[in-house]
Enzyme design. Sequence first.
Site, PDB file in Angstrom:
ATOM      1  N   ASP A   1     -11.497  36.529  33.876  1.00 22.43           N
ATOM      2  CA  ASP A   1     -11.217  36.897  35.136  1.00 22.43           C
ATOM      3  C   ASP A   1      -9.821  36.944  35.223  1.00 22.43           C
ATOM      4  OD1 ASP A   1     -10.504  33.950  34.890  1.00 22.43           O
ATOM      5  OD2 ASP A   1     -11.366  33.353  36.601  1.00 22.43           O
ATOM      6  N   SER A   2      -8.925  36.708  34.227  1.00 22.34           N
ATOM      7  CA  SER A   2      -7.528  37.070  34.132  1.00 22.34           C
ATOM      8  C   SER A   2      -7.458  38.583  34.365  1.00 22.34           C
ATOM      9  CB  SER A   2      -6.822  36.685  32.692  1.00 22.34           C
ATOM     10  OG  SER A   2      -7.887  37.057  31.542  1.00 22.34           O
TER      11      SER A   2
ATOM     12  N   ASP B   1     -16.695  35.639  32.008  1.00 26.32           N
ATOM     13  CA  ASP B   1     -16.120  34.678  33.031  1.00 26.32           C
ATOM     14  C   ASP B   1     -16.932  34.794  34.214  1.00 26.32           C
ATOM     15  OD1 ASP B   1     -14.480  32.759  31.976  1.00 26.32           O
ATOM     16  OD2 ASP B   1     -12.591  34.056  32.620  1.00 26.32           O
TER      17      ASP B   1
ATOM     18  N   LYS C   1     -18.791  31.814  30.807  1.00 24.65           N
ATOM     19  CA  LYS C   1     -17.787  30.710  30.845  1.00 24.65           C
ATOM     20  C   LYS C   1     -17.626  30.316  32.356  1.00 24.65           C
ATOM     21  CE  LYS C   1     -13.327  31.216  30.124  1.00 24.65           C
ATOM     22  NZ  LYS C   1     -12.594  30.794  31.264  1.00 24.65           N
TER      23      LYS C   1
ATOM     24  N   GLU D   1     -15.458  27.020  34.708  1.00 24.51           N
ATOM     25  CA  GLU D   1     -14.436  26.096  34.831  1.00 24.51           C
ATOM     26  C   GLU D   1     -15.063  24.697  35.365  1.00 24.51           C
ATOM     27  OE1 GLU D   1     -10.854  29.227  35.179  1.00 24.51           O
ATOM     28  OE2 GLU D   1     -10.920  27.771  36.784  1.00 24.51           O
TER      29      GLU D   1
ATOM     30  N   GLU E   1      -7.500  24.084  28.139  1.00 23.99           N
ATOM     31  CA  GLU E   1      -6.073  24.844  28.383  1.00 23.99           C
ATOM     32  C   GLU E   1      -5.082  23.974  29.049  1.00 23.99           C
ATOM     33  OE1 GLU E   1      -4.471  28.681  31.375  1.00 23.99           O
ATOM     34  OE2 GLU E   1      -6.740  28.129  31.298  1.00 23.99           O
TER      35      GLU E   1
END
Length: 275
Positions: free
Chosen positions: A49-50, A88, A118, A120, A186
């Site tokens: 999602d970056s 993501d 993925k 978070e 991270e």
Amino acid sequence: MSATGQVKRLMPPDIRARKGETPLVVLTAYTTPVARLVDPHCDIVLVGDSVGMVVHGLPSTLGVTMEMMILHGQAVARGLTRAMMVIDMPFGSYEESPEQAFRNAARLMTETGAASVKLEGGVHMAPTIAFLTQRGIPVMAHIGLTPQAVNTLGGYRVQGRGKDADRIRHDAKAVAGAGAFSVVLEKVPDALAAEISRKIDIPTIGIGASAACDGQVLVVDDMLGLFTSFRPKFVKRYAELGVAADEAIAAYAAEVRARTFPAPEHVFGEEPAKT
């Protein structure tokens, strides 16, 4: 394998089996051409999602939508033949409930061909990770600095220093126990990342963590020097393509203004050129 056989694609069990073995190589990709470049060299290609910040100019990842992830996931899939694609789950697509997470994860995988999603979060997301994995959706977890929670965390700060280390330890144990096949660590202290890598039985993938992790991930535009708005400490630039691109564009602009481009070899005459 025969000359006409297909290249074997890496899958979550292959990644899980790499625990403690040769480190996993992970890079992001958002387009077909970049996917083709990284595919021969990477074990995992992450459609991160970056993309919101790197490609779309957003101030954070929070504005990324399911539609954006699907669009870029489809583009990346066209460029991969070997590496496993992970995509993501964007902010707001999984936090409400395990059922919401399943619907959106299934959509991402169905519409892009990704082998895994993925998401978070640690302890609080463990029930969702278990819900997904029990229903056939492989999950890569992501703990430590979780960019989608940047407002709650108070910025892009190192996580897990001092007494906060126990929180990261609990998160790592929880996602491994819930069935994640790997976990991104991270921006956590080196020693803590190394300790977690020793103690949990799934591969750890570091970004701003430790060389002792079972793999490493970087944003491809960062390591190539294409994204220059800011440079995190954990980024090593393996090239300065942004500088090279700026020089090339400047040279093109100068030649256009001087009418030296296009030159005779770049234009067409009345008759075909003789060979």
